[in-house]
Write a protein that holds these residues in place. Structure first.
Motif, PDB file in Angstrom:
ATOM      1  N   ASP A 485       0.855  -1.192   0.010  1.00  0.00           N
ATOM      2  CA  ASP A 485       0.177   0.138  -0.028  1.00  0.00           C
ATOM      3  C   ASP A 485       0.820   1.439  -0.056  1.00  0.00           C
ATOM      4  O   ASP A 485       1.667   1.443   1.014  1.00  0.00           O
ATOM      5  CB  ASP A 485      -0.804   0.131   1.192  1.00  0.00           C
ATOM      6  N   PHE A 488       0.323   3.742   2.747  1.00  0.00           N
ATOM      7  CA  PHE A 488       0.819   3.189   3.969  1.00  0.00           C
ATOM      8  C   PHE A 488       2.377   3.530   4.209  1.00  0.00           C
ATOM      9  O   PHE A 488       2.849   3.828   5.241  1.00  0.00           O
ATOM     10  CB  PHE A 488       0.655   1.596   4.079  1.00  0.00           C
ATOM     11  N   THR A 596       3.951  -5.924   2.050  1.00  0.00           N
ATOM     12  CA  THR A 596       4.857  -4.976   3.013  1.00  0.00           C
ATOM     13  C   THR A 596       4.788  -5.855   4.144  1.00  0.00           C
ATOM     14  O   THR A 596       3.988  -6.603   4.806  1.00  0.00           O
ATOM     15  CB  THR A 596       3.857  -3.866   3.196  1.00  0.00           C
TER      16      THR A 596
END
Length: 621
Positions: A485, A488, A596
């Motif tokens: 993301d 993020f 991630t």
């Protein structure tokens, strides 16, 4: 017969010459004046022992002259002479301050006898004053000597600092004082201060080789510091065996300004203090030799506890930090059984020696048990303690005996650190947190997945492993994987920047690797403005941006940011990372291949930072 300097005052030239010649013939040094006004002028220009004056004179008469002369110099003797036998004049002359009264015509013998009697009193008073001054100086010297002996009587470095500051302040009437003492590298470290001193304005360390200090320290004499006006403050070096072992600063004298007397007194005390510092160092060296464990060379626990108590005292009094490190050989019994007693003892000796190489001379490593050791790191914050743990682990890995044993049985060494006052203000609290961080290391992914066995340059290999499912994350791990993301990652950068802004003076490192241009990294715009002057200090976060230059125009330079351009490194085409370590927190984020990985596992974040630094030759703190 006493002789002296005599001023003869008479408005008649005959009597001037007569009295002057008579007195000069008796061995006295004489001068003459023809009026009271002229006499006062001569008295202002020269020093006399006796004033011989006519009473009746035009203008300022003899009685008024004596009264004014005695007001200016109470020790001046006076004899009045007049041609009138008038009792009232004699009484007035005596009240004005005359020692005797003569009438004209004056007999030669009487004049010389009276002058000799008066000058005898002057001589006695002068001798008495000189003797009193000498006695006072002797008493002062004796008192200073006794205070110097108090300093010499101590072999405790901190006690010496306190005594020296107290005595220097008292004998010079200084309202502010500070003392720097040389460390094992010869750098002068601030060890104590008291009174009206601005702690923030005092340099924590002074390099005696710097031109601003070198010449003055070599001279050994008191000198004016570069930051203070003359008379308001001065420095005095502590020199022993032609070696500067300290420097004292004295400021804000309570009465008047500092002068030669204060300089001389301070230098005397500084000489005592310098010898005491030298003796304390020698005693400490001897003490350490006698307090070591025979097997490992580590100090015994009793000495460590005593040393730690002194460190607590210093830290509380002067607002310093220090750290406690706990080293534990987790599988000591297994090593002893499988490697044998002798090889195990050699491994322990080499482990202690390796850890000692990572330590400074002021650090204390003590043996608690066969498998547990403490290390005390004076004046070291938590971030500094983490750097020590890394250096110690590197040194341990270099030991040949440990590598040989690990071919059969792994040597499981766990280390944890706690810092005063961040983690606690007594020994039990610090030990509790150090043990908690040892447990944290034991439960770290670094230990569970044997990730630290990878090559020191294997940053990207470690990143790939953490991003892939092949490295299973335990349920209790402070780590997680999620879908990639971009927002993020940007939010993590901004949060790291906010963490820096919360305590901009805290030490730390932030590495941000981006696949886009460095100029557009979100962390750049979120960082506090920064202080260019503070960046060179020891207590600021350093931010490194790594990646390709990008097509965007270069961003304005930021005082906290160092840009590392890696245009030829293809790994940045699809992977990004953020690694943050400070005194208060640790966080790592890796992004690539649509996934991630992020973690607050301190040993794991430190391993990622270490491998990144080794790969790209980034200088560690």
């Amino acid at each position: 017969m006493a002789t002296g300097r005599i001023l003869v005052v008479d408005d008649e030239k005959f009597f001037q010459d007569l009295f002057r010649d008579l007195l000069a013939g008796a061995g006295h040094a004489t001068r003459a004046a023809s009026s009271g006004e002229e006499a006062l002028q001569r008295l202002a220009e020269e020093q006399f022992d006796l004033l011989l004056t006519d009473v009746v004179m035009p203008g300022l008469d003899g009685i008024a002259l004596v009264r004014e002369a005695k007001r200016r110099d109470p020790d001046l003797e006076a004899i009045a002479i007049t041609g009138h036998e008038d009792v009232r004049l004699a009484v007035q002359a005596m009240k004005a301050g005359c020692s005797d009264f003569l009438t004209k015509p004056v007999e030669t013998d009487e004049l010389l006898r009276v002058a000799d009697r008066v000058l005898g009193r002057v001589s006695l008073r002068r001798e008495h004053s000189q003797l009193l001054t000498e006695n006072l100086e002797f008493a002062k010297a004796q008192a200073l000597y006794r205070q110097g002996l108090q300093i010499l009587a101590s072999l405790d470095g901190e006690r010496i600092v306190d005594l020296a500051l107290s005595i220097l302040s008292r004998v010079t009437d200084a309202q502010g004082a500070a003392l720097w003492v040389a460390d094992e590298k010869g750098q002068l470290q601030l060890r104590g201060y008291r009174g009206l001193v601005d702690r923030a304005a005092l340099p924590p360390r002074i390099d005696p080789r710097e031109p601003a200090w070198a010449e003055a320290l070599r001279g050994g004499a008191p000198f004016r510091p570069p930051f203070a006006p003359a008379g308001e403050a001065f420095c005095v070096p502590l020199v022993a065996d032609d070696e500067p072992v300290g420097l004292a600063l004295l400021s804000d004298r309570a009465r008047g300004q500092f002068g030669k007397d204060e300089h001389a007194t301070a230098l005397t005390v500084a000489d005592f203090a310098a010898i005491a510092v030298k003796n304390a160092r020698r005693f400490q060296a001897l003490e350490r030799v006698g307090l070591r464990d025979r097997e490992t060379g580590a100090y015994n626990l009793a000495y460590f506890v005593d040393y730690a108590g002194k460190e607590f005292y210093k830290a509380r009094r002067y607002g310093r930090a220090f750290s406690l490190v706990l080293l534990s050989i987790d599988n000591a019994e297994q090593l002893r059984k499988e490697a044998g007693r002798e090889l195990y003892r050699r491994v322990v000796r080499d482990l202690v020696a390796a850890t000692s190489r990572a330590a400074r001379d002021a650090d204390i490593l003590a043996k608690v048990s066969e498998s547990e050791y403490y290390v005390l790191l004076p004046e070291t914050d938590y971030f500094g303690a983490l750097m020590f743990l890394r250096r110690a682990a590197d040194e341990v890995r270099k030991e040949e005996s440990i590598r040989n044993v690990e071919e059969k049985t792994p040597v499981l060494l766990s280390m944890g650190a706690a810092t005063f006052p961040k983690d606690g203000e007594d020994f039990d609290e610090l030990l509790h947190w150090a043990r908690a961080r040892v447990q944290e290391q034991r439960g770290s992914l670094l230990r569970r997945l044997h990730l630290d066995d990878l090559d020191p340059n294997a940053f990207w290999e470690l990143a790939d492993l953490l991003l892939s499912d092949s490295a299973r994350l335990p349920d209790s791990s402070p780590s997680a994987r999620l879908e990639a993301d971009a927002e993020f990652f940007a939010a993590a950068q901004r949060e790291a920047a906010r963490e820096i802004a919360r305590d901009p003076r805290a030490r730390g490192l932030l590495y941000v690797g981006v696949k886009g241009g460095l100029a557009t990294a979100p962390v750049r715009g979120a960082l506090p403005p920064g202080d260019p002057a503070a960046r060179a200090g020891d207590s600021t976060v350093r931010v490194y941006l790594l990646g390709p230059r990008g097509a965007e125009p270069d961003a304005p330079p930021h005082p906290l940011v160092t840009e590392v351009y890696l245009d030829g490194d293809k790994r940045f085409a699809g992977q990004e990372f953020l690694l943050f370590m400070s005194e208060h927190s640790a966080y790592g984020l890796l992004s690539g291949a649509g996934r991630t990985f992020h973690t607050s596992d301190v040993p794991l974040v430190d391993a990622l930072v270490s491998k990144l630094q080794a790969l790209y030759d980034l200088q560690p703190l």
